[in-house]
Design a protein around this motif. Structure first.
Motif, PDB file in Angstrom:
ATOM      1  N   ASP A  98      39.025  46.526  40.703  1.00 17.21           N
ATOM      2  CA  ASP A  98      40.092  45.579  42.185  1.00 17.21           C
ATOM      3  C   ASP A  98      39.105  44.965  42.325  1.00 17.21           C
ATOM      4  O   ASP A  98      40.223  43.985  42.520  1.00 17.21           O
ATOM      5  N   ASP A 100      40.700  40.676  38.300  1.00 18.42           N
ATOM      6  CA  ASP A 100      42.177  41.305  37.459  1.00 18.42           C
ATOM      7  C   ASP A 100      42.457  40.149  36.663  1.00 18.42           C
ATOM      8  O   ASP A 100      41.606  39.770  36.167  1.00 18.42           O
ATOM      9  N   THR A 143      47.835  48.281  38.117  1.00 15.49           N
ATOM     10  CA  THR A 143      46.441  48.345  39.353  1.00 15.49           C
ATOM     11  C   THR A 143      45.725  46.608  39.859  1.00 15.49           C
ATOM     12  O   THR A 143      45.211  46.719  40.980  1.00 15.49           O
ATOM     13  N   GLU A 144      46.314  45.981  39.946  1.00 12.61           N
ATOM     14  CA  GLU A 144      46.494  44.280  40.752  1.00 12.61           C
ATOM     15  C   GLU A 144      47.319  44.337  41.546  1.00 12.61           C
ATOM     16  O   GLU A 144      46.480  43.574  42.710  1.00 12.61           O
ATOM     17  N   LYS A 189      44.561  48.228  43.253  1.00  7.88           N
ATOM     18  CA  LYS A 189      43.525  47.876  44.065  1.00  7.88           C
ATOM     19  C   LYS A 189      43.725  47.734  45.810  1.00  7.88           C
ATOM     20  O   LYS A 189      42.763  47.813  46.874  1.00  7.88           O
ATOM     21  N   ALA A 216      41.996  50.851  46.442  1.00  5.95           N
ATOM     22  CA  ALA A 216      40.424  50.830  46.366  1.00  5.95           C
ATOM     23  C   ALA A 216      39.891  49.883  47.734  1.00  5.95           C
ATOM     24  O   ALA A 216      38.826  50.504  47.819  1.00  5.95           O
ATOM     25  N   ASP A 217      40.903  48.802  47.926  1.00  5.91           N
ATOM     26  CA  ASP A 217      40.406  48.461  48.855  1.00  5.91           C
ATOM     27  C   ASP A 217      40.584  48.839  50.670  1.00  5.91           C
ATOM     28  O   ASP A 217      40.175  47.910  51.437  1.00  5.91           O
TER      29      ASP A 217
END
Lengths: 293, 454
Positions: A240, A243, B416-417, B421, B424-425
């Motif tokens: 995360d 990237d 994933t980005e 993310k 996770a964030d």
């Protein structure tokens, strides 16, 4: 030797030929091919077309690319001075002759450079671990808060630490070798004139180190702007934060192997190369001018 | 790569894990099935199989020489050179390079289901229909056939192993906190809150922020059709439709509430967490049980298996995560021998059984899934529960029409980005889903596709 006969000249050409052939084959040809590739675009539907400088026009305004370049520039500004100052201090300490176990210390500082950067990054990845990393465990044991090394806030610092750990020894050896080549008579003369150890370091050793420092700085420019291994290896631990465009080099890699955009990847690599040439030249120019003054 | 250095079983499992699970995009069907190639006659086959021939086979299945030896016993004239060209992505990269160079490509390759469309879009695979593959359909679990066939009826590969998704859970932790095995996702969410409230060091599960493959499996289970190809250049992308949004709101919500983990999987920390009881369940696939028993030895006997929780308590659905196929490369000079090998390897009773018992691949073969020697296995790690039987049953609840995009790597990275993310964030996962949709759409358009959907 103003007159050189034809014989030796031909011999000279013969001597440089192996180098020139390899240089052409292994350096200029790939470079030329990359430049050629960067002028095309390949699409899954529609195939390859010539697009001239379109890729370049796109790249100079591509936020991901620019962010990557900016990040490695930041990295350079933070990490390189720290690393070189450390290397310099170690080199001066070793050269002072006052240190005990100098050989052991010298080797100890240099050994990380002999560790492949892949291994180094994996090792540090483990050490940084938020749950089971030794730092985190120690922190829990002592009830001391430990920073989350792999978080967005700390990542650049954590990477700086890994790279510094790897390269302090390498730079130290370069500086140390330069110090060893200073004539001892200069020190004796200075001592006779009443200079102490600090004064000698400042007025004799540092000026003598200037060419070596410029060299290490140049290596660092190239290394920083091409930062790849360490972020690539820490990526699985912090997907995360790191990237696909975290550094400019990582971005080029992702473009080529994730997006199958080989042409645009070549463009990005070429531009990155230009940035590196520009920054390196800037440093050389600045240091030469100062010497001339 | 520490996470891949475990046992050889985990090798395979990680293969499924690292990349996504897959399917067969319906591309290349624009002309209709009009030109289904002429079937190859038996006499041609006999002749080819008696002619001394060398085949090259790229695969990362360990010790596959055992299965190859069985083939050679039957067809001594055919020599098969097995090459390990890397696992998953590294192998695909080499294969693409060889295909572009026009030289150096093997005759046969191992390809995960989800990557088949990335090779049919470049017209690199051989249609196995003329070589008698159609007759083998009934041998394989239904959904796998949907994954390996094209819109025009082409058969692009032979299913080798599979990864129907299920739930592995810690019986001891469930008992300790009075939690019943969740039958629905609502019950699962309640259990997540309850468990974490009862013990702040324990989470019901980990939704890995780097695991787009699991996300796709869950989309599959929920009935989503995120990628629908029609013709070669048209693709409908709807990863952020209502089903996608339901998933994002659900997992994003649990992540925000802090009652599940979101750490990357297959890392040292994650292995540690499974061993130490930080997570009470692992949402995984049929290769998961063997993998887990190798990497969480400290917890032997405490785990059990169950089907995934359901969105609708009235019906059973699952998705697939992992597994591979054997495909023949179109440039092969010996298509008959190669096609025969691919079919033998994945349908012969002896080879398929070896795959299941020696390499611990979860079978694609219907016969083997009901074979008592396989389905009746009761490993101690799962307290004597016949876990193979549990997962064999799940295989029947997988929708055969799920498709994958012809640019999967990009889709995975973009997930994933964005969505990963956001998990996770602990930010807005539904908003991240829209970013994912627009990033894939932009990429597809840039690659010349006509994009619809959403």
């Amino acid at each position: 030797m103003s007159v050189v006969s034809a014989g030796p000249r031909r011999a000279g050409l013969l001597f440089v030929t192996p180098f020139m052939v390899l240089f052409l084959l292994l350096f200029l040809t790939p470079l030329g091919y990359a430049a050629y590739l960067s002028l095309f675009q390949h699409k899954l539907i529609g195939g390859t077309t010539f697009v001239g400088l379109d890729n370049y026009a796109k790249a100079v305004t591509d936020p991901q690319f620019l962010r990557g370049v900016l990040r490695v520039a930041t990295f350079f500004v933070i990490q390189v001075p720290l690393m070189l100052v450390l290397a310099l201090l170690f080199a001066l300490a070793l050269d002072s002759g006052l240190m005990r176990l100098a050989r052991v210390v010298r080797l100890g500082i240099f050994v990380p450079y002999a560790v492949p950067s892949v291994v180094a990054a994996l090792m540090w990845g483990y050490l940084y671990g938020p749950d089971y990393g030794p730092f985190a465990q120690l922190g829990r044991l002592l009830h001391v808060p430990v920073p989350r090394f792999l978080s967005e806030t700390w990542m650049l610092g954590s990477l700086s630490n890994v790279v510094s750990w790897e390269f302090v020894g390498y730079n130290m050896i370069i500086l140390y070798a330069a110090l060893r080549s200073v004539s001892p008579e200069l020190y004796e003369a200075a001592a006779v004139d009443g200079a102490g150890a600090w004064r000698i370091a400042w007025s004799i050793k540092l000026p003598a180190l200037r060419p070596a420092l410029v060299l290490t700085l140049l290596f660092s420019v190239i290394g920083s702007f091409q930062l790849f291994n360490e972020p690539k290896l820490l990526q699985p631990l912090a997907p995360d934060v790191i990237d696909s465009g975290f550094t400019a080099n990582l971005y080029a890699y992702s473009l080529a192997f994730t997006g199958q955009q080989v042409n645009y990847a070549a463009t990005v690599s070429f531009l990155l190369g230009l940035v590196i040439v520009a920054v390196s030249y800037g440093f050389l120019f600045a240091s030469n001018r100062r010497r001339a003054v | 790569m520490s996470q891949f250095s475990l046992s050889r079983r985990s090798f395979l499992a990680a293969a499924g894990a690292v990349s996504l699970g897959t399917a067969l995009a319906a591309c290349g069907g624009d002309g209709g099935g009009s030109t289904s190639a002429q079937a190859v006659g038996q006499s041609d086959v006999d002749k080819a199989m008696a002619t001394p021939t060398e085949l090259t086979f790229w695969t990362w299945v360990p010790d596959i020489d055992q299965e190859v030896a069985l083939f050679r016993k039957k067809y001594p004239a055919i020599k098969v050179n097995v090459v390990n060209a890397g696992q998953g992505t590294p192998q695909y990269t080499k294969l693409r390079t060889a295909l572009q160079a026009g030289t150096g490509a093997p005759d046969l390759v191992q390809i995960e289901y989800q990557y088949i469309p990335t090779f049919t879009i470049t017209d690199s695979l051989l249609d196995l229909q003329p070589y008698g593959a159609s007759a083998l359909k009934s041998r394989f679990v239904d959904w796998t056939w949907g994954q390996v066939t094209g819109a025009g009826g082409e058969i692009w590969a032979m299913p080798q192993d599979t990864g129907p998704m299920g739930l592995l859970y810690r019986q001891d932790i469930f008992d300790q906190h009075g939690i019943a095995v969740p039958k629905t996702w609502d019950e699962f969410a309640d259990a997540a809150h309850k468990l974490h409230a009862a013990d702040p060091n324990v989470y019901l599960t980990n939704m890995a922020a780097n695991q787009a493959a699991a996300w796709h499996g869950l989309l599959w289970q929920a009935g989503a059709k995120p990628y629908v190809s029609s013709g070669k250049s048209d693709i409908a992308i709807s990863v952020s439709d209502n089903i996608g949004k339901k998933l994002a709101a659900y997992w994003g919500g649990l992540a925000k509430d802090g009652v599940i983990g979101t750490e990357p999987d297959f890392t040292d920390a994650w292995y540690g967490a499974l061993n130490n009881g930080k997570y009470a369940t692992w949402i995984t696939a049929a290769w998961g049980p063997v993998f887990l028993s190798g990497s969480a030895k400290a917890t032997a006997g405490k785990w059990r298996a169950a089907p995934l929780p359901q969105w609708d308590s009235g019906s059973q659905h699952s998705g697939n995560w992992g597994g591979s196929t054997t495909a023949v490369i179109k440039t092969s000079k010996n298509p008959i021998a190669a096609a025969t090998f691919a079919q033998f390897l994945n349908t012969d009773p002896e080879t398929t059984k070896l795959f299941a018992t020696k390499q611990f691949l979860f079978p694609s073969s219907k016969a083997l899934l009901t074979d008592p020697s396989f389905a009746g296995d009761k490993p101690d790690f799962y307290g004597g529960q016949p876990v193979n039987q549990v997962f064999a049953g799940i295989g029947d609840t997988i929708d055969p029409s799920f498709q994958w995009p012809p640019f999967l790597d990009q889709v995975v990275t973009d997930w994933t980005e964005t969505v990963g993310k956001s998990l996770a964030d602990k930010t807005d996962s539904v908003a991240a889903l829209d970013q994912w949709q627009s990033r894939i759409t932009a990429f597809a358009k840039n690659q010349g596709f006509t994009v619809g959907g959403r």
